[in-house]
Write an enzyme that holds these catalytic residues in place. Structure first.
Site, PDB file in Angstrom:
ATOM      1  N   GLY A 180      -3.619  15.300  -6.446  1.00  0.00           N
ATOM      2  CA  GLY A 180      -2.674  14.271  -6.000  1.00  0.00           C
ATOM      3  C   GLY A 180      -1.694  13.825  -7.076  1.00  0.00           C
ATOM      4  N   VAL A 181      -1.442  12.508  -7.074  1.00  0.00           N
ATOM      5  CA  VAL A 181      -0.443  11.985  -8.023  1.00  0.00           C
ATOM      6  C   VAL A 181      -0.967  12.076  -9.459  1.00  0.00           C
ATOM      7  CG1 VAL A 181      -1.149   9.531  -7.903  1.00  0.00           C
ATOM      8  CG2 VAL A 181       1.231  10.118  -8.312  1.00  0.00           C
ATOM      9  N   ASP A 182      -2.283  12.005  -9.628  1.00  0.00           N
ATOM     10  CA  ASP A 182      -2.909  12.153 -10.956  1.00  0.00           C
ATOM     11  C   ASP A 182      -2.555  13.523 -11.536  1.00  0.00           C
ATOM     12  OD1 ASP A 182      -6.407  11.819 -12.044  1.00  0.00           O
ATOM     13  OD2 ASP A 182      -4.527  11.657 -13.142  1.00  0.00           O
ATOM     14  N   SER A 233      -4.960   4.908  -3.534  1.00  0.00           N
ATOM     15  CA  SER A 233      -6.085   5.109  -2.600  1.00  0.00           C
ATOM     16  C   SER A 233      -5.689   5.649  -1.234  1.00  0.00           C
ATOM     17  CB  SER A 233      -6.895   3.812  -2.409  1.00  0.00           C
ATOM     18  OG  SER A 233      -7.610   3.501  -3.590  1.00  0.00           O
ATOM     19  N   GLY A 263      -4.489   8.500  -0.462  1.00  0.00           N
ATOM     20  CA  GLY A 263      -4.566   9.971  -0.355  1.00  0.00           C
ATOM     21  C   GLY A 263      -6.013  10.417  -0.317  1.00  0.00           C
ATOM     22  N   TYR A 313      -8.547   9.298  -1.639  1.00  0.00           N
ATOM     23  CA  TYR A 313      -9.538   8.207  -1.514  1.00  0.00           C
ATOM     24  C   TYR A 313      -9.575   7.577  -0.128  1.00  0.00           C
ATOM     25  CZ  TYR A 313     -11.086   8.256  -6.407  1.00  0.00           C
ATOM     26  OH  TYR A 313     -11.643   8.611  -7.612  1.00  0.00           O
TER      27      TYR A 313
HETATM   28  N1  APR Z   1       4.651  10.876  -6.390  1.00  0.00           N
HETATM   29  C1  APR Z   1       4.343   9.813  -5.596  1.00  0.00           C
HETATM   30  N2  APR Z   1       3.281   9.781  -4.778  1.00  0.00           N
HETATM   31  C2  APR Z   1       2.490  10.887  -4.744  1.00  0.00           C
HETATM   32  C3  APR Z   1       2.729  12.031  -5.543  1.00  0.00           C
HETATM   33  C4  APR Z   1       3.871  11.994  -6.387  1.00  0.00           C
HETATM   34  N3  APR Z   1       4.196  13.028  -7.184  1.00  0.00           N
HETATM   35  N4  APR Z   1       1.746  12.953  -5.283  1.00  0.00           N
HETATM   36  C5  APR Z   1       0.943  12.402  -4.350  1.00  0.00           C
HETATM   37  N5  APR Z   1       1.387  11.176  -4.014  1.00  0.00           N
HETATM   38  C6  APR Z   1       0.839  10.230  -3.032  1.00  0.00           C
HETATM   39  C7  APR Z   1      -0.091  10.760  -1.979  1.00  0.00           C
HETATM   40  O1  APR Z   1       0.649  11.382  -0.923  1.00  0.00           O
HETATM   41  C8  APR Z   1      -0.764   9.467  -1.531  1.00  0.00           C
HETATM   42  O2  APR Z   1       0.049   8.789  -0.593  1.00  0.00           O
HETATM   43  O3  APR Z   1       0.060   9.289  -3.745  1.00  0.00           O
HETATM   44  C9  APR Z   1      -0.808   8.631  -2.830  1.00  0.00           C
HETATM   45  C10 APR Z   1      -2.183   8.549  -3.476  1.00  0.00           C
HETATM   46  O4  APR Z   1      -2.868   9.768  -3.233  1.00  0.00           O
HETATM   47  P1  APR Z   1      -3.821  10.461  -4.344  1.00  0.00           P
HETATM   48  O5  APR Z   1      -2.998  10.993  -5.426  1.00  0.00           O
HETATM   49  O6  APR Z   1      -4.720  11.385  -3.602  1.00  0.00           O
HETATM   50  O7  APR Z   1      -4.639   9.230  -4.954  1.00  0.00           O
HETATM   51  P2  APR Z   1      -5.895   8.451  -4.366  1.00  0.00           P
HETATM   52  O8  APR Z   1      -5.938   8.462  -2.866  1.00  0.00           O
HETATM   53  O9  APR Z   1      -5.896   7.137  -5.071  1.00  0.00           O
HETATM   54  O10 APR Z   1      -7.139   9.335  -4.867  1.00  0.00           O
HETATM   55  C11 APR Z   1      -7.432   9.342  -6.254  1.00  0.00           C
HETATM   56  O11 APR Z   1      -7.436  11.723  -6.304  1.00  0.00           O
HETATM   57  O12 APR Z   1      -6.016  12.927  -7.577  1.00  0.00           O
HETATM   58  C12 APR Z   1      -7.285  12.436  -7.516  1.00  0.00           C
HETATM   59  O13 APR Z   1      -7.930  12.132  -9.800  1.00  0.00           O
HETATM   60  C13 APR Z   1      -7.552  11.450  -8.615  1.00  0.00           C
HETATM   61  O14 APR Z   1      -9.869  11.347  -8.115  1.00  0.00           O
HETATM   62  C14 APR Z   1      -8.648  10.650  -8.001  1.00  0.00           C
HETATM   63  C15 APR Z   1      -8.244  10.574  -6.544  1.00  0.00           C
END
Ligand code: APR
Length: 179
Positions: free
Chosen positions: A31-33, A121, A123, A125
């Site tokens: 994801g965004v991480d 959270s 995505g 999560y």
């Molecule tokens: N820019 C903005 N938003 C983004 C990007 C980006 N480049 N990439 C993904 N997103 C959005 C996703 O579409 C979602 O709406 O960020 C939101 C959060 O999604 P996730 O990244 O999956 O984060 P989260 O749901 O908090 O889950 C965290 O996922 O990536 C792993 O290491 C992270 O274990 C942790 C978990």
């Protein structure tokens, strides 16, 4: 404090601080991480490893926030926060509100004037984007009112962006924020 809702890739935002929806290990993920680590370069992972070796040996707790430099990103800092994971039974909105509040507090402490949030959270999560937007809206409003109470020595934060990755999530945030 101005609030902007926009669709885009948070790694491209030229704000002072971008918020990373990390996990407690701080060692990257999807994801965004994953996007932030890819764009920031390996120095970001090394900075996170250093945090794990020193002040965060047990990892970053859910709802907490910590800053690192942003290295190759246009932003100056990355503020890592760990959102609640619905799939792990973490359904308390107070945990998500803490992510937003603590990230704003860390940004203010750094002297940041602008900050960009993803939909923490919403995505992997598993949280519903509407609930994330509502919790985020209330947390930003709380922070803004608490700053105005503190008066002139309050936060330097002038701009809070929510940068959403899909048209659907952008529409949800715009509806909740009345933007
Ligand atoms: N820019 C903005 N938003 C983004 C990007 C980006 N480049 N990439 C993904 N997103 C959005 C996703 O579409 C979602 O709406 O960020 C939101 C959060 O999604 P996730 O990244 O999956 O984060 P989260 O749901 O908090 O889950 C965290 O996922 O990536 C792993 O290491 C992270 O274990 C942790 C978990």
């Amino acid at each position: 404090m101005r609030i902007e809702i926009l669709r885009g890739d948070i790694t491209t935002r030229g704000v002072d601080a971008i918020v990373n929806a990390a996990n407690s290990s701080l060692l990257g993920g999807g994801g965004v991480d994953g996007a932030i680590h890819r764009a920031a370069g390996l120095e970001l992972l090394e900075a996170c490893r250093e945090l794990r070796r020193t002040q965060l040996q047990d990892g970053l707790p859910v709802g907490a926030a910590v800053a690192t430099p942003a290295f190759r990103l246009p932003a100056r800092w990355v503020i890592h926060t760990v959102g609640p994971n619905r799939h792990a039974g973490q359904t308390d909105p107070a945990l998500l509100a803490s992510c937003v509040r603590e990230s704003l507090n860390v940004a203010a402490g750094l002297g940041a004037r602008s900050i960009a949030f993803p939909a923490i959270s919403a995505g992997i999560y598993g949280w519903d984007a509407t609930q994330v937007a509502e919790v985020a809206f209330d947390a930003v409003r709380w922070f803004s009112s608490s700053v105005s109470v503190r008066g002139t020595e309050g936060s330097p934060l002038e701009l809070v962006e929510f940068v959403l990755f899909s048209e659907e999530t952008t529409a949800v945030f715009r509806a909740v924020f009345g933007a």
